[in-house]
Design a protein around this motif. Structure first.
Motif, PDB file in Angstrom:
ATOM      1  N   GLN A 152       0.812  -1.214   0.000  1.00 53.62           N
ATOM      2  CA  GLN A 152       0.000   0.000   0.000  1.00 53.62           C
ATOM      3  C   GLN A 152       0.847   1.267   0.000  1.00 53.62           C
ATOM      4  O   GLN A 152       0.354   2.352  -0.315  1.00 53.62           O
ATOM      5  CB  GLN A 152      -0.946   0.002   1.206  1.00 53.62           C
TER       6      GLN A 152
ATOM      7  N   LEU B 177      -2.929   3.884  -0.975  1.00 59.13           N
ATOM      8  CA  LEU B 177      -3.564   3.595  -2.258  1.00 59.13           C
ATOM      9  C   LEU B 177      -4.917   4.282  -2.389  1.00 59.13           C
ATOM     10  O   LEU B 177      -5.686   4.358  -1.435  1.00 59.13           O
ATOM     11  CB  LEU B 177      -3.766   2.092  -2.417  1.00 59.13           C
TER      12      LEU B 177
ATOM     13  N   PHE C  69      -7.551   0.960   1.458  1.00 58.44           N
ATOM     14  CA  PHE C  69      -7.351   1.962   0.411  1.00 58.44           C
ATOM     15  C   PHE C  69      -8.507   2.945   0.444  1.00 58.44           C
ATOM     16  O   PHE C  69      -9.600   2.643   0.947  1.00 58.44           O
ATOM     17  CB  PHE C  69      -7.241   1.310  -0.974  1.00 58.44           C
TER      18      PHE C  69
END
Length: 221
Positions: free
Chosen positions: A112, A188, A210
């Protein structure tokens, strides 16, 4: 939708949208090698390969391959007008001097934070890291094209990579058969979805948190 040729070409077609006239672009093996097939015929792009080619063209038609002309993965390529050859020292010098605008790579895992692990599975024999380490560090933009999960169904987008890193915090964009993520300073961000997948599909197959863009593009090609 099965993970076949159509799936691979959809990913490659989306990646081609990141390329603009006049760029120098490096392509990894696998799905990235399909990207030139999806560019407009009149676009001037110089595709670079670590083995010493700048100006690669599309994949040759069957029977038209030149046994002396291949990319860094050993697969047949063509050469565009204006293309050139050099030794690998000069080719890597181009990378290390920041002359490559975009590198488009495959990967085994991406974290990430944008960490990249794409060169080895412990215990498996590989010929070497190749140019991935330099490209990940020195290209102006790093795009990863890959399956969302591995063959065992394990997510390849993870909180922290468990495989040996190629480079840390280097990835700018991830494109899978499900979705497109951009890597930000906060982690992300999901920006696009491929038809027929939805947000639930992505959440179920992604092993990290995310954020979601306010305007998620739905890709239908």
């Amino acid at each position: 939708m099965g993970l076949g040729v159509d799936f691979r070409n959809r990913i490659a077609r989306r990646a081609s949208e990141e390329i603009y006239n006049g760029m120098v672009v490096n392509l990894g093996i696998g799905i990235p090698s399909l990207v030139p097939n999806h560019l407009p015929k009149d676009m001037m792009v110089m595709f670079h390969a670590e083995n010493g080619i700048t100006g690669m063209g599309a994949t040759p038609e069957k029977g038209q391959e030149d046994e002396n002309l291949c990319n860094a993965g050993g697969f047949p390529v063509t050469l565009n007008q204006g293309g050139s050859y050099c030794d690998s020292a000069i080719s890597f010098g181009m990378i290390r001097r920041g002359r490559v605008d975009i590198t488009i790579l495959g990967s085994l895992q991406v974290s990430q934070q944008g960490d990249l692990a794409n060169w080895i599975v412990p215990g498996k024999k590989v010929p070497g890291m190749g140019g991935a380490m330099e490209l990940a560090q020195k290209a102006k933009k790093v795009i990863v094209l890959m399956n969302h999960c591995d063959k065992a169904g394990n997510p390849k987008i993870v909180t922290n990579c468990t495989l040996p890193l190629t480079s840390s915090a280097c990835v700018d964009m991830i494109i899978t058969e499900l979705a497109i993520f951009t890597v930000t300073t906060e982690g992300l961000r999901l920006t696009e979805l491929f038809e027929p997948y939805d947000l639930r599909d992505v959440i179920n197959k992604t092993d990290c948190e995310f954020t979601i863009s306010d305007n998620v593009r739905k890709i239908i090609y």
